[in-house]
Design an enzyme around this catalytic site. Structure first.
Site, mmCIF file in Angstrom:
data_model
loop_
_atom_site.group_PDB
_atom_site.id
_atom_site.type_symbol
_atom_site.label_atom_id
_atom_site.label_comp_id
_atom_site.label_asym_id
_atom_site.label_seq_id
_atom_site.Cartn_x
_atom_site.Cartn_y
_atom_site.Cartn_z
ATOM 1 N N LYS A 83 0.850 -1.199 0.000
ATOM 2 C CA LYS A 83 0.000 0.000 0.000
ATOM 3 C C LYS A 83 0.885 1.248 0.000
ATOM 4 C CE LYS A 83 -3.938 2.083 2.431
ATOM 5 N NZ LYS A 83 -4.850 1.996 3.580
ATOM 6 N N SER A 149 -9.363 2.218 2.278
ATOM 7 C CA SER A 149 -8.394 2.894 1.433
ATOM 8 C C SER A 149 -7.290 1.997 0.898
ATOM 9 C CB SER A 149 -7.759 4.048 2.206
ATOM 10 O OG SER A 149 -6.984 3.551 3.295
ATOM 11 N N SER A 173 -10.134 0.328 6.487
ATOM 12 C CA SER A 173 -9.439 0.330 5.195
ATOM 13 C C SER A 173 -8.788 -0.967 4.789
ATOM 14 C CB SER A 173 -8.360 1.434 5.199
ATOM 15 O OG SER A 173 -8.957 2.688 5.250
#
Lengths: 454, 56
Positions: A83, A149, A173
């Protein structure tokens, strides 16, 4: 050509075992990743930065080492997505700002541990940056979100472009993209994975996590990632977890939460959850409905206040001042941007932290008769359009630091995956993995999404 | 922490918003209302005696 290395069948463990046994080479594995990126990326937009040349060179080094029986660790030759918010040496961090293109000079703790274990870092995965949503799409239907996210991490693993990825959860997320993409996502207890080199959102809520294809793969990844980080004092109490998940001595005791999580949960998902819990019961689990105490609602209040206050101190003043109020089209609730959090008198932040501490103490007793509590991950399958979905069913556990995991349980009538969330008390990560592994065997895994048509 | 009403919290926040962002802070109003509600809620929680020294 896609399919030379079947990530869907192999997962992290299968790739690592294949490399260790000599049946696979890291170079072949990385070429599979490159091929899959060629097939999927135009449709799902999972990656914010790719370093395929670097991955190929690293794979060659790892192949040479494997050929001479030198394995760095349990992830030798396994390709992993990261990420964007985690610093990766030699790659940019989009969270620093769209105009910042400099490459990082060092790794975050999580990435360093993955590399030490032999992982090949393929690139950075998309996430919202400064409230701008990424272009990432769901592998099951590109008109729908992949969640967020950890958007790109969910999409990349969901499409089997890589067998696992690093995510992070401050609200919801990590589990949400895993749920929307039909795979497994785990947020360990707060502090289990060191946060050094992870771009902060709200330091007491931020949880690095894992997205993978199976619970066993998550456990192996967690065994590499978890443990005290000398550069993150909040990880001081982190405990190493075993690489493999032993069978439970007895079927799990599952409390099916019937309160608080259903204001917006779609009837189709409620029905699917009831059926899933019935299946656990039919397989031998003890299942019982649970009503959480009314004051559980304070988790959402505390999460908003703590998040708003901590964001204020992290984000640059110029950025904070520009943040406007908005109403979420998903929840109908106003956000509290840092521009507003900055106005809150400090005692309310401190009170919210004390309430959290009290809730941690009081709510742990809800597990007195259970190994895990079960509830929805999100109100339904992945929504259509440009959104990352609703985090509110996940944020209580991000507030409390309790470990949580999402497992796929089937499909909605629109063909998108549905999921269940299992939660354990603080520090009971291994017990959660054991119960999740048991449940996964009952539910089965979802198939790989069909390859996109040309 | 003394309990504060949503109305008093909102007045406090609006005053702070004007000082920080200027006379027209209406672009923050929805969030100010949400925050004021949360301040009212959290301030009304009676913390047990054993928690008085805890920050969390």
């Amino acid at each position: 050509m896609v399919g030379v290395v079947a990530f869907d069948e192999l997962g992290v463990i299968g790739v690592a075992e294949g490399v260790a046994s000599g049946e696979l080479t890291p170079t072949v594995v990385v070429e599979e990743v490159c091929s899959r990126i060629g097939t999927w990326e135009d449709r799902i937009h999972a990656w914010s930065y790719l370093d395929l040349d670097g991955a190929r060179m690293e794979a060659e080094r790892l192949a040479d080492e494997a050929a001479s029986s030198r394995l760095r660790g349990p992830l030798h030759g396994v390709p992993i997505g990261i990420k964007d918010e985690f610093f990766v040496s030699g790659m940019p961090t989009g969270m620093r700002g769209s105009d910042v293109t400099e490459l990082e000079s060092s790794d975050s703790t999580a990435v360093a541990r993955l590399r030490s274990a032999g992982a090949v870092i393929v690139g950075k995965t998309h996430m919202p940056v400064n409230n701008v949503l990424p272009p990432t799409r769901n592998p099951w239907n590109q008109e729908h979100t992949a969640g967020g996210s950890s958007s790109g991490s969910g999409a990349a693993v969901g499409a089997r472009v890589v067998p696992a990825a690093l995510g992070e959860q401050t609200g919801g997320s990590n589990l949400r993209p895993a749920a929307y993409c039909g795979i497994v996502g785990m947020k360990p207890s707060y502090g289990q994975i060191g946060r050094y080199g992870c771009f902060p959102f709200a330091w007491s809520l931020d949880h690095p996590g894992v997205i993978a294809l199976t619970v066993a793969d998550v456990a192996l990844m967690l065994s590499v990632l978890a443990g005290p980080d000398p550069r993150d004092s909040t990880s001081r109490g982190a405990q190493a977890t075993p690489a493999t998940v032993a069978a439970m001595d007895a079927p799990p005791r599952v409390g099916f939460v019937r309160s608080h999580f259903y204001d917006r949960t779609e009837p189709e998902l409620v029905s699917a959850l009831e059926q899933a819990v019935d299946r656990l019961g039919d397989a031998g689990a003890t299942t019982k409905d649970v009503m959480l105490p009314e004051y559980f609602a304070l988790t959402w209040t505390s999460h908003r206040l703590i998040g708003a206050a901590e964001r204020t101190l992290i984000q640059p003043t110029a950025t904070v001042s520009g943040q406007r109020s908005s109403i979420s089209p998903v929840t109908g609730r106003a956000n509290i941007p840092a521009s507003v959090g900055a106005l809150m008198p400090v005692p309310y932040y401190l009170q919210a932290r004390r309430v959290r501490r009290w809730l941690q103490q009081e709510l742990t007793s809800c597990w007195d008769e259970y190994d895990v509590l079960a509830m929805p991950v999100a109100p339904g399958p992945a929504p259509r359009g440009m959104t990352t979905g609703d985090a509110s069913l996940l944020s209580p556990w991000s507030l409390l630091g309790f470990p949580s995991i999402s497992l796929p349980i089937g499909f909605a009538t629109n063909g998108l995956p549905l999921a269940i969330q299992l939660v354990a008390p603080l520090g009971m990560d291994y017990q959660l993995l054991q119960a999740a592994s048991w449940a996964e065997a009952v539910f089965g895994r979802l198939p790989e999404p069909p390859l996109p048509a040309d | 922490l003394e309990a504060i009403s949503k109305e008093d919290a909102l007045a406090l926040l609006r005053s702070e918003a004007v000082q920080r962002y200027g006379a027209d802070a209406s672009w923050l109003e929805d969030s100010l209302v949400q925050l004021a509600q949360d301040m009212e809620t959290i301030s009304a929680v009676a913390i047990p005696d054993w928690m008085l020294g805890e920050l969390g």
